[in-house]
Design an enzyme around this catalytic site. Structure first.
Site, short mmCIF file in Angstrom:
data_model
loop_
_atom_site.label_atom_id
_atom_site.label_comp_id
_atom_site.label_asym_id
_atom_site.label_seq_id
_atom_site.Cartn_x
_atom_site.Cartn_y
_atom_site.Cartn_z
N ASP A 119 -7.60 -5.32 0.20
CA ASP A 119 -8.56 -4.42 -0.42
C ASP A 119 -9.69 -4.27 0.59
O ASP A 119 -10.14 -5.26 1.20
CB ASP A 119 -9.09 -4.95 -1.75
CG ASP A 119 -9.75 -3.83 -2.57
OD1 ASP A 119 -9.39 -2.64 -2.34
OD2 ASP A 119 -10.61 -4.11 -3.42
N GLY B 279 -2.28 6.04 6.16
CA GLY B 279 -3.16 5.67 7.26
C GLY B 279 -3.26 4.16 7.39
O GLY B 279 -3.19 3.61 8.50
N LYS C 35 -9.88 1.28 18.05
CA LYS C 35 -10.28 1.11 16.64
C LYS C 35 -9.73 -0.21 16.09
O LYS C 35 -10.47 -0.98 15.45
CB LYS C 35 -9.78 2.27 15.78
CG LYS C 35 -10.15 2.10 14.31
CD LYS C 35 -9.52 3.11 13.40
CE LYS C 35 -9.79 2.74 11.94
NZ LYS C 35 -9.19 3.65 10.97
N THR D 193 0.84 -1.20 0.00
CA THR D 193 0.00 0.00 0.00
C THR D 193 0.87 1.25 0.00
O THR D 193 2.03 1.21 0.44
CB THR D 193 -0.93 0.03 1.23
OG1 THR D 193 -1.83 1.14 1.10
CG2 THR D 193 -0.15 0.17 2.53
N ASN E 13 -0.99 3.98 1.06
CA ASN E 13 -1.89 4.71 1.95
C ASN E 13 -1.25 4.79 3.33
O ASN E 13 -1.10 3.79 4.02
CB ASN E 13 -3.24 3.99 2.01
CG ASN E 13 -4.26 4.73 2.86
OD1 ASN E 13 -3.98 5.14 3.98
ND2 ASN E 13 -5.46 4.89 2.32
N GLU F 241 -3.05 -1.90 -10.96
CA GLU F 241 -4.38 -1.30 -11.00
C GLU F 241 -5.40 -2.21 -10.31
O GLU F 241 -5.44 -3.42 -10.56
CB GLU F 241 -4.81 -1.07 -12.46
CG GLU F 241 -6.13 -0.32 -12.58
CD GLU F 241 -6.53 -0.09 -14.02
OE1 GLU F 241 -7.60 0.50 -14.24
OE2 GLU F 241 -5.79 -0.51 -14.94
N TYR G 38 -13.30 6.92 5.41
CA TYR G 38 -14.68 7.21 5.82
C TYR G 38 -14.87 7.18 7.34
O TYR G 38 -16.00 7.29 7.82
CB TYR G 38 -15.64 6.21 5.17
CG TYR G 38 -15.69 6.29 3.66
CD1 TYR G 38 -16.54 7.17 3.01
CD2 TYR G 38 -14.87 5.48 2.88
CE1 TYR G 38 -16.59 7.24 1.63
CE2 TYR G 38 -14.89 5.55 1.50
CZ TYR G 38 -15.75 6.43 0.88
OH TYR G 38 -15.78 6.50 -0.49
N ASP G 39 -13.78 7.02 8.08
CA ASP G 39 -13.88 6.92 9.55
C ASP G 39 -14.70 8.05 10.19
O ASP G 39 -15.46 7.79 11.13
CB ASP G 39 -12.49 6.89 10.18
CG ASP G 39 -11.77 5.57 9.96
OD1 ASP G 39 -12.41 4.61 9.48
OD2 ASP G 39 -10.57 5.48 10.28
#
Length: 207
Positions: free
Chosen positions: A72, A14, A185, A10, A12, A43, A164-165
């Site tokens: 994912d 976060g 979390k 990843t 990302n 992709e 979306y947290d």
């Protein structure tokens, strides 16, 4: 089997931060794609979380010749026919519900679109889904999954999470995911549950 390093497939930050927290005290070094000397792009064009995760795990594992964990994950909203689903990271840019301009960042654009589509919806039920694939190049692989059920708020709250947290309240809580401490979390999240199952299987393989 001895595992010294695992590549988390990843970029990302976060997501990477959460994986590192989940693998604390295991003695396994966690690497990200940014640690790799050469970068390749994979992709996410499949129709399910599992297919996307398998594709990433195999592509990165075979290229870098290192054990890989690929995930994912996304948000499924009941009133939106389970959208954004596999489009969660780029929901703002797809035709479903109209495209939204990115003003500050993609997370906020995604949330803006989601709340716009949910404005008059009475059914706020949603769930986070995580599918995690472990792949040991040219030898074997397996996958686990985790879910976190809850509902969509009418406005963002909290600064601790990502994605979306800020608009997702887990079942049994009054705070959004973005208001919870990282330890809490990780204990209840879709990713935390999927990785916990994965760790159990890895421990058996490593003994």
């Amino acid at each position: 089997m001895k595992l010294k390093k695992i590549l988390i497939a990843t970029t990302n930050k976060g997501k990477l931060r959460e994986f590192k927290q989940l693998f604390e005290n295991t003695g396994i070094e966690i690497l990200s794609l940014e640690d790799m000397p050469e970068r390749i792009e994979v992709e996410e064009d499949k129709e399910t979380f599992l297919e996307n995760a398998i594709k990433k795990a195999k592509k990165y594992g075979d290229f870098y010749k290192i054990p890989v964990i690929a995930e994912d994950a996304g948000l499924e909203v009941e009133a939106l026919n389970n959208y954004p689903g596999v489009y969660s990271a780029r929901f703002y840019s797809i035709d479903f519900g109209g495209k939204v301009e990115v003003k500050e960042n993609k997370d906020k654009a995604n949330i803006e679109k989601l709340l716009k589509l949910m404005k008059d919806k009475e059914n706020r039920k949603a769930r986070f889904v995580s599918v995690v694939v472990f792949y040991y190049p040219e030898e074997f692989g397996f996958w686990t999954e985790g879910y976190c059920y809850g509902e969509i708020t009418d406005k963002p709250k909290g600064e601790k999470g990502f994605g979306y947290d800020p608009v997702f309240i887990p079942e049994g809580y009054s705070e959004t995911m973005a208001e919870l401490d990282p330890e809490e979390k990780n204990r209840i999240s879709h990713r935390g549950k999927a990785v916990s199952k994965l760790m159990e299987r890895l421990k058996k393989l490593m003994n």
